[in-house]
Scaffold this motif. Structure first.
Motif, PDB file in Angstrom:
ATOM      1  N   ASP A  80       0.838  -1.202   0.000  1.00  0.00           N
ATOM      2  CA  ASP A  80       0.000   0.000   0.000  1.00  0.00           C
ATOM      3  C   ASP A  80       0.874   1.252   0.000  1.00  0.00           C
ATOM      4  OD1 ASP A  80      -2.366  -1.489   0.080  1.00  0.00           O
ATOM      5  OD2 ASP A  80      -2.560  -1.316   2.258  1.00  0.00           O
ATOM      6  N   ALA A  81       1.869   1.273   0.867  1.00  0.00           N
ATOM      7  CA  ALA A  81       2.750   2.439   0.972  1.00  0.00           C
ATOM      8  C   ALA A  81       3.555   2.635  -0.316  1.00  0.00           C
ATOM      9  CB  ALA A  81       3.682   2.286   2.172  1.00  0.00           C
ATOM     10  N   VAL A  82       4.074   1.539  -0.862  1.00  0.00           N
ATOM     11  CA  VAL A  82       4.878   1.614  -2.084  1.00  0.00           C
ATOM     12  C   VAL A  82       4.023   2.098  -3.251  1.00  0.00           C
ATOM     13  CG1 VAL A  82       6.132   0.224  -3.787  1.00  0.00           C
ATOM     14  CG2 VAL A  82       6.567  -0.105  -1.351  1.00  0.00           C
ATOM     15  N   VAL A  83       2.854   1.518  -3.441  1.00  0.00           N
ATOM     16  CA  VAL A  83       1.992   1.914  -4.556  1.00  0.00           C
ATOM     17  C   VAL A  83       1.528   3.363  -4.375  1.00  0.00           C
ATOM     18  CG1 VAL A  83      -0.214   1.490  -5.716  1.00  0.00           C
ATOM     19  CG2 VAL A  83       1.275  -0.425  -5.129  1.00  0.00           C
ATOM     20  N   GLY A  84       1.235   3.757  -3.160  1.00  0.00           N
ATOM     21  CA  GLY A  84       0.845   5.141  -2.912  1.00  0.00           C
ATOM     22  C   GLY A  84       1.934   6.118  -3.315  1.00  0.00           C
ATOM     23  N   GLU A  85       3.160   5.809  -2.963  1.00  0.00           N
ATOM     24  CA  GLU A  85       4.279   6.667  -3.324  1.00  0.00           C
ATOM     25  C   GLU A  85       4.488   6.700  -4.839  1.00  0.00           C
ATOM     26  OE1 GLU A  85       9.011   7.217  -2.310  1.00  0.00           O
ATOM     27  OE2 GLU A  85       7.697   6.295  -0.812  1.00  0.00           O
ATOM     28  N   LEU A  86       4.398   5.536  -5.473  1.00  0.00           N
ATOM     29  CA  LEU A  86       4.582   5.484  -6.923  1.00  0.00           C
ATOM     30  C   LEU A  86       3.441   6.176  -7.664  1.00  0.00           C
ATOM     31  CD1 LEU A  86       5.982   1.880  -7.251  1.00  0.00           C
ATOM     32  CD2 LEU A  86       7.225   4.019  -7.638  1.00  0.00           C
ATOM     33  N   ALA A  87       2.234   6.100  -7.147  1.00  0.00           N
ATOM     34  CA  ALA A  87       1.099   6.778  -7.774  1.00  0.00           C
ATOM     35  C   ALA A  87       1.345   8.287  -7.788  1.00  0.00           C
ATOM     36  CB  ALA A  87      -0.192   6.444  -7.035  1.00  0.00           C
ATOM     37  N   GLU A  88       1.905   8.803  -6.710  1.00  0.00           N
ATOM     38  CA  GLU A  88       2.257  10.225  -6.668  1.00  0.00           C
ATOM     39  C   GLU A  88       3.363  10.536  -7.664  1.00  0.00           C
ATOM     40  OE1 GLU A  88       1.014  12.937  -4.900  1.00  0.00           O
ATOM     41  OE2 GLU A  88      -0.602  11.494  -4.586  1.00  0.00           O
ATOM     42  N   GLU A  89       4.379   9.721  -7.679  1.00  0.00           N
ATOM     43  CA  GLU A  89       5.552   9.932  -8.535  1.00  0.00           C
ATOM     44  C   GLU A  89       5.204   9.846 -10.024  1.00  0.00           C
ATOM     45  OE1 GLU A  89       9.621   7.468  -9.471  1.00  0.00           O
ATOM     46  OE2 GLU A  89       8.954   7.541  -7.384  1.00  0.00           O
ATOM     47  N   TYR A  90       4.385   8.863 -10.407  1.00  0.00           N
ATOM     48  CA  TYR A  90       4.083   8.624 -11.815  1.00  0.00           C
ATOM     49  C   TYR A  90       2.872   9.406 -12.314  1.00  0.00           C
ATOM     50  CZ  TYR A  90       7.532   4.886 -12.211  1.00  0.00           C
ATOM     51  OH  TYR A  90       8.703   4.169 -12.262  1.00  0.00           O
ATOM     52  N   GLY A  91       2.169  10.060 -11.409  1.00  0.00           N
ATOM     53  CA  GLY A  91       1.021  10.872 -11.807  1.00  0.00           C
ATOM     54  C   GLY A  91      -0.035  10.058 -12.517  1.00  0.00           C
ATOM     55  N   THR A  92      -0.395  10.482 -13.694  1.00  0.00           N
ATOM     56  CA  THR A  92      -1.484   9.840 -14.429  1.00  0.00           C
ATOM     57  C   THR A  92      -1.010   8.732 -15.374  1.00  0.00           C
ATOM     58  OG1 THR A  92      -1.338  11.520 -16.162  1.00  0.00           O
ATOM     59  CG2 THR A  92      -2.903  11.924 -14.352  1.00  0.00           C
ATOM     60  N   ARG A  93       0.214   8.275 -15.227  1.00  0.00           N
ATOM     61  CA  ARG A  93       0.723   7.219 -16.123  1.00  0.00           C
ATOM     62  C   ARG A  93       0.050   5.876 -15.882  1.00  0.00           C
ATOM     63  NH1 ARG A  93       7.000   7.107 -16.219  1.00  0.00           N
ATOM     64  NH2 ARG A  93       6.563   5.506 -17.763  1.00  0.00           N
ATOM     65  N   PHE A  94      -0.557   5.674 -14.695  1.00  0.00           N
ATOM     66  CA  PHE A  94      -1.333   4.471 -14.415  1.00  0.00           C
ATOM     67  C   PHE A  94      -2.374   4.781 -13.355  1.00  0.00           C
ATOM     68  CE2 PHE A  94       2.083   4.123 -11.269  1.00  0.00           C
ATOM     69  CZ  PHE A  94       1.397   3.741 -10.117  1.00  0.00           C
ATOM     70  N   THR A  95      -3.400   3.955 -13.312  1.00  0.00           N
ATOM     71  CA  THR A  95      -4.444   4.064 -12.289  1.00  0.00           C
ATOM     72  C   THR A  95      -4.250   2.930 -11.296  1.00  0.00           C
ATOM     73  OG1 THR A  95      -5.991   5.063 -13.851  1.00  0.00           O
ATOM     74  CG2 THR A  95      -6.938   4.032 -11.874  1.00  0.00           C
ATOM     75  N   PRO A  96      -4.034   3.245 -10.016  1.00  0.00           N
ATOM     76  CA  PRO A  96      -3.828   2.195  -9.014  1.00  0.00           C
ATOM     77  C   PRO A  96      -5.156   1.639  -8.490  1.00  0.00           C
ATOM     78  CG  PRO A  96      -3.467   4.352  -8.028  1.00  0.00           C
ATOM     79  CD  PRO A  96      -3.789   4.582  -9.480  1.00  0.00           C
ATOM     80  N   VAL A  97      -5.221   0.310  -8.411  1.00  0.00           N
ATOM     81  CA  VAL A  97      -6.421  -0.361  -7.910  1.00  0.00           C
ATOM     82  C   VAL A  97      -5.987  -1.456  -6.928  1.00  0.00           C
ATOM     83  CG1 VAL A  97      -8.484  -1.681  -8.505  1.00  0.00           C
ATOM     84  CG2 VAL A  97      -7.640   0.069 -10.074  1.00  0.00           C
ATOM     85  N   ARG A  98      -6.309  -1.273  -5.648  1.00  0.00           N
ATOM     86  CA  ARG A  98      -6.011  -2.283  -4.618  1.00  0.00           C
ATOM     87  C   ARG A  98      -7.170  -3.275  -4.629  1.00  0.00           C
ATOM     88  NH1 ARG A  98      -6.323  -4.253   0.632  1.00  0.00           N
ATOM     89  NH2 ARG A  98      -4.340  -4.299   1.738  1.00  0.00           N
ATOM     90  N   THR A  99      -6.881  -4.520  -4.911  1.00  0.00           N
ATOM     91  CA  THR A  99      -7.928  -5.515  -5.119  1.00  0.00           C
ATOM     92  C   THR A  99      -7.847  -6.618  -4.068  1.00  0.00           C
ATOM     93  OG1 THR A  99      -7.733  -5.044  -7.471  1.00  0.00           O
ATOM     94  CG2 THR A  99      -8.978  -6.993  -6.853  1.00  0.00           C
ATOM     95  N   ASP A 100      -8.889  -6.728  -3.263  1.00  0.00           N
ATOM     96  CA  ASP A 100      -8.978  -7.769  -2.249  1.00  0.00           C
ATOM     97  C   ASP A 100      -9.364  -9.071  -2.948  1.00  0.00           C
ATOM     98  OD1 ASP A 100     -10.275  -9.580  -0.339  1.00  0.00           O
ATOM     99  OD2 ASP A 100     -10.118  -7.922   1.085  1.00  0.00           O
ATOM    100  N   MET A 101      -8.514 -10.072  -2.838  1.00  0.00           N
ATOM    101  CA  MET A 101      -8.733 -11.341  -3.534  1.00  0.00           C
ATOM    102  C   MET A 101     -10.022 -12.033  -3.106  1.00  0.00           C
ATOM    103  SD  MET A 101      -4.808 -12.729  -3.538  1.00  0.00           S
ATOM    104  CE  MET A 101      -5.190 -14.279  -4.371  1.00  0.00           C
ATOM    105  N   THR A 102     -10.441 -11.856  -1.871  1.00  0.00           N
ATOM    106  CA  THR A 102     -11.656 -12.493  -1.375  1.00  0.00           C
ATOM    107  C   THR A 102     -12.898 -11.791  -1.902  1.00  0.00           C
ATOM    108  OG1 THR A 102     -10.480 -13.128   0.623  1.00  0.00           O
ATOM    109  CG2 THR A 102     -12.878 -13.194   0.726  1.00  0.00           C
TER     110      THR A 102
END
Length: 112
Positions: A44-66
């Motif tokens: 979560d922390a890593v993706v959050g930081e990368l989402a800020e860094e990469y801006g709109t280059r990708f859309t982050p989606v945290r997906t609960d497998m259950t």
């Protein structure tokens, strides 16, 4: 301001996010069982930081497998955490297991 990480609560919401998103989606699949929780929280922390860094280059989606078993099966996810980069509904790349910030950055740079 922090970028929003989408967290679908069911398969249909995951599919809706994909259908409404232009460009790549970084879906990272997480589990709620004890061995997965700590690694997923770190992601979560890593993706959050990368989402800020990469801006709109990708859309982050945290997906609960259950909660989202359909996408979990569709993208061949068998363990948590697993990152899947999706473009036009298809998986472009995937990486199972926890990644450091540098490892995750290299994964994204190789496929974006």
């Amino acid at each position: 301001m922090a970028r929003r990480v989408h967290q679908p609560l069911e398969d249909q919401e995951f599919d809706f996010i994909l259908s409404m998103t232009t460009g790549p989606v970084l879906a990272y699949f997480c589990g709620t069982w004890p061995k997965a929780v700590e690694a997923c929280r770190a992601m979560d922390a890593v993706v959050g930081e990368l989402a800020e860094e990469y801006g709109t280059r990708f859309t982050p989606v945290r997906t609960d497998m259950t909660r989202c078993p359909g996408p979990t099966r569709r993208y061949g996810v068998t363990g948590a955490p697993t990152a899947v980069l999706i473009q036009d509904g298809g998986a472009v790349a995937s990486q199972a297991g926890p990644m450091t910030l540098q490892e995750f950055r290299a994964f994204l740079d190789a496929h974006l």
